[in-house]
Design a protein around this motif. Structure first.
Motif, short mmCIF file in Angstrom:
data_model
loop_
_atom_site.label_atom_id
_atom_site.label_comp_id
_atom_site.label_asym_id
_atom_site.label_seq_id
_atom_site.Cartn_x
_atom_site.Cartn_y
_atom_site.Cartn_z
N PRO A 91 10.24 3.15 -12.80
CA PRO A 91 9.79 3.11 -11.40
C PRO A 91 9.75 4.49 -10.73
CG PRO A 91 11.36 1.33 -11.80
CD PRO A 91 11.35 2.17 -13.03
N TYR A 92 10.71 5.37 -11.08
CA TYR A 92 10.71 6.68 -10.45
C TYR A 92 9.53 7.52 -10.94
CZ TYR A 92 12.04 11.36 -9.00
OH TYR A 92 12.02 12.62 -8.46
N LYS A 94 6.81 6.41 -12.06
CA LYS A 94 5.61 5.80 -11.49
C LYS A 94 5.41 6.30 -10.06
CE LYS A 94 5.50 1.40 -12.90
NZ LYS A 94 5.24 -0.06 -12.96
N ALA A 95 6.51 6.31 -9.29
CA ALA A 95 6.44 6.76 -7.90
C ALA A 95 5.96 8.21 -7.83
CB ALA A 95 7.79 6.60 -7.21
N MET A 96 6.45 9.04 -8.75
CA MET A 96 6.05 10.45 -8.78
C MET A 96 4.56 10.56 -9.11
SD MET A 96 8.55 12.19 -7.94
CE MET A 96 8.15 13.87 -8.35
N ARG A 98 2.20 8.36 -8.61
CA ARG A 98 1.42 7.88 -7.47
C ARG A 98 1.40 8.92 -6.35
NH1 ARG A 98 4.39 2.10 -7.76
NH2 ARG A 98 2.85 0.94 -8.98
N PHE A 99 2.56 9.54 -6.11
CA PHE A 99 2.67 10.54 -5.06
C PHE A 99 1.73 11.71 -5.32
CE2 PHE A 99 4.53 13.04 -1.77
CZ PHE A 99 4.59 14.32 -2.26
N GLU B 70 6.77 9.06 0.78
CA GLU B 70 5.64 8.25 1.28
C GLU B 70 5.99 6.78 1.36
OE1 GLU B 70 1.90 11.07 0.73
OE2 GLU B 70 2.03 9.40 -0.67
N ASN B 73 4.74 4.11 -1.17
CA ASN B 73 5.32 4.47 -2.46
C ASN B 73 6.76 4.02 -2.54
OD1 ASN B 73 3.79 5.69 -4.38
ND2 ASN B 73 4.60 7.73 -4.05
N TYR B 77 8.51 1.33 -4.93
CA TYR B 77 9.65 1.74 -5.74
C TYR B 77 10.82 0.78 -5.56
CZ TYR B 77 13.61 4.46 -7.44
OH TYR B 77 14.75 4.87 -8.10
N GLU B 80 10.15 -2.41 -7.32
CA GLU B 80 10.20 -2.31 -8.79
C GLU B 80 11.59 -1.99 -9.33
OE1 GLU B 80 7.05 0.55 -9.37
OE2 GLU B 80 5.51 -0.91 -8.80
#
Lengths: 224, 230
Positions: A91-92, A94-96, A98-99, B70, B73, B77, B80
């Motif tokens: 998840p982290y 993924k978040a990066m 997306r960011f 964000e 986001n 997160y 998930e």
């Protein structure tokens, strides 16, 4: 199980990095699709029907389901066809991804190009500001072949379609090197790695045509 | 060995921000214990600059030592990472894309229109901005009817991604309604949204963190020194 080509349709525009990255994702997953080239100025009835809210390409149609917004389409493709994953599992991470993808599309892309095409604060400042932004990406790449690690991933598709094969070509048309080797060794290495991948090469616009197109876009920006 | 979800959670935020509100609602929905740190002066905050050097903005979720930036986001997160409780986003890939699509619309059109009304320099500009915002509300009313399918929220029986994205805008909308005299969420024009708003405000994950309207009104008056707030 083979799917009919007609199950997947992509409405796109040849010069659009947003369309290009969707083509790359479909090719990466080995998905056959019907491509429908769109006129983004004189928009077709089909485009307006399928994307009435934003009236933009790309639009993906899969088994009657209509999807818009390139990042959302990429994630849909990734979740629907599970081979060759595009997004990281963690998840982290993924978040990066997306960011940074949002950063590329909202800041490095249009803003960077607009400020160089119409430099209100002077061209030197525009170049400096633009290159300051891509320095963030240079740092993200340190020690990696791709943003996705050993293979291309979400951010590679987004940044690849937007930066070297779209915006940088626009800058080139104006006689400016956006990503000089001495300042951005990691990005240059990444661009070379990307260019070695067949699916990337197949989905990026023709270089000279793209430069010509970006010059027209720059003219429109100057007149606006 | 501890689970990732057990690591310490901090949220850097600012009370008036609808974007911060989104993240607090998500954390509450998942019952994640977290430390909230109010950043009064985000532009000059060392923490904000340290954790978000790109945009220098809040909200920033710091999980263990990892910063996530964000609002949407962060909501994804949280969804998930903490898997107990009802999911915020649906599991079906197409339904997920639809939910996220409407939040793109909310941020790009709706929020921009809200801002447009707030910063309008004169009556003509304001009228145009109001008309735009009313169109957004009409479209979101349609979306609510389609997504809720007769149930209480955009997400169905539970608060979902669109509820959080749009619900966080209710405060700014109420402030605008107060100053402009226009009811954007209207019992007759947008009946679905009208009743949904009450349900949203009353939800246990929302109520404790929704900013007080009077305080928001005062904040808006100070921040936007434009004609609408005089």
């Amino acid at each position: 199980m083979a799917k009919k080509e007609e199950d997947v349709k992509l409405l796109g525009f040849w010069a659009s990095p947003f369309s290009g990255r969707v083509k790359m994702a479909l090719k990466l997953k080995g998905v056959s699709y019907e491509y429908l080239e769109q006129d983004i100025v004189d928009k077709s009835a089909l485009l307006l029907e399928l994307n009435p809210v934003f009236k933009k390409v790309p639009v993906l149609v899969h088994e009657g389901k209509i999807l818009a917004e390139s990042h959302l389409i990429l994630e849909y493709i990734d979740q629907t066809w599970k081979n060759n994953p595009i997004l990281p599992q963690d998840p982290y991470e993924k978040a990066m991804a997306r960011f940074w993808a949002k950063f590329v599309d909202e800041q490095v892309g249009p803003v960077c190009f607009k400020s160089v095409a119409k430099p209100d604060k002077g061209i030197e400042v525009a170049i400096e500001e633009g290159q300051e932004l891509i320095t963030f990406l240079e740092k993200e790449l340190t020690g990696k072949d791709f943003f996705g690690g050993k293979t291309i991933g979400f951010l590679d598709l987004v940044a690849g379609s937007m930066i070297p094969f779209c915006i940088a070509r626009g800058w080139e048309g104006m006689g400016i090197n956006m990503i000089p080797e001495e300042k951005f060794p990691e990005l240059n290495r990444w661009i070379k790695n990307l260019s070695d991948i067949e699916i990337v090469r197949e989905c990026i616009p023709h270089r000279e045509k793209q430069i010509e197109h970006m010059m027209k876009v720059a003219e429109r920006i100057k007149l606006a | 060995m501890g689970l990732i979800s057990d690591e310490y959670v901090r949220l850097l935020g600012a009370w008036p921000s609808p974007f911060v509100l989104r993240t607090r609602i998500a954390l509450n929905l998942k019952r994640v214990p977290y430390e909230y740190l109010e950043e009064e002066d985000t532009l000059n905050s060392e923490s904000v600059l340290n954790y978000n050097p790109v945009h220098k903005q809040i909200p920033i979720l710091i999980h263990g030592n990892k910063p996530i930036r964000e609002s949407l986001n962060i909501v994804m997160y949280v969804d998930e990472t903490w898997l107990s409780g009802p999911p915020i986003l649906p599991s079906d890939p197409f339904d997920r894309a639809v939910a996220r699509f409407w939040d793109v619309y909310i941020d790009e059109h709706c929020f921009t229109s809200i801002n447009g009304v707030a910063v309008a320099k004169d009556e003509e500009e304001r009228k145009a901005a109001v008309a735009k915002l009313e169109m957004c509300m009409a479209l979101l009313e349609e979306t609510f009817q389609e997504c809720s399918k007769g149930r209480g929220f955009f997400g169905g029986d539970n608060i979902g991604f669109i509820d959080i994205g749009f619900g966080s805008m209710l405060g700014p909308l109420k402030v605008l309604e107060k100053f402009s005299g226009v009811k954007f969420i209207h019992p007759e024009k947008t009946p679905g949204l009208f009743h949904w708003a009450d349900r949203f405000y009353a939800h246990e994950a929302v109520k404790p963190v929704m900013p007080d309207i009077e305080k928001l009104v005062e904040f808006a008056r100070l921040k936007f020194n434009t004609s609408i707030f005089k």
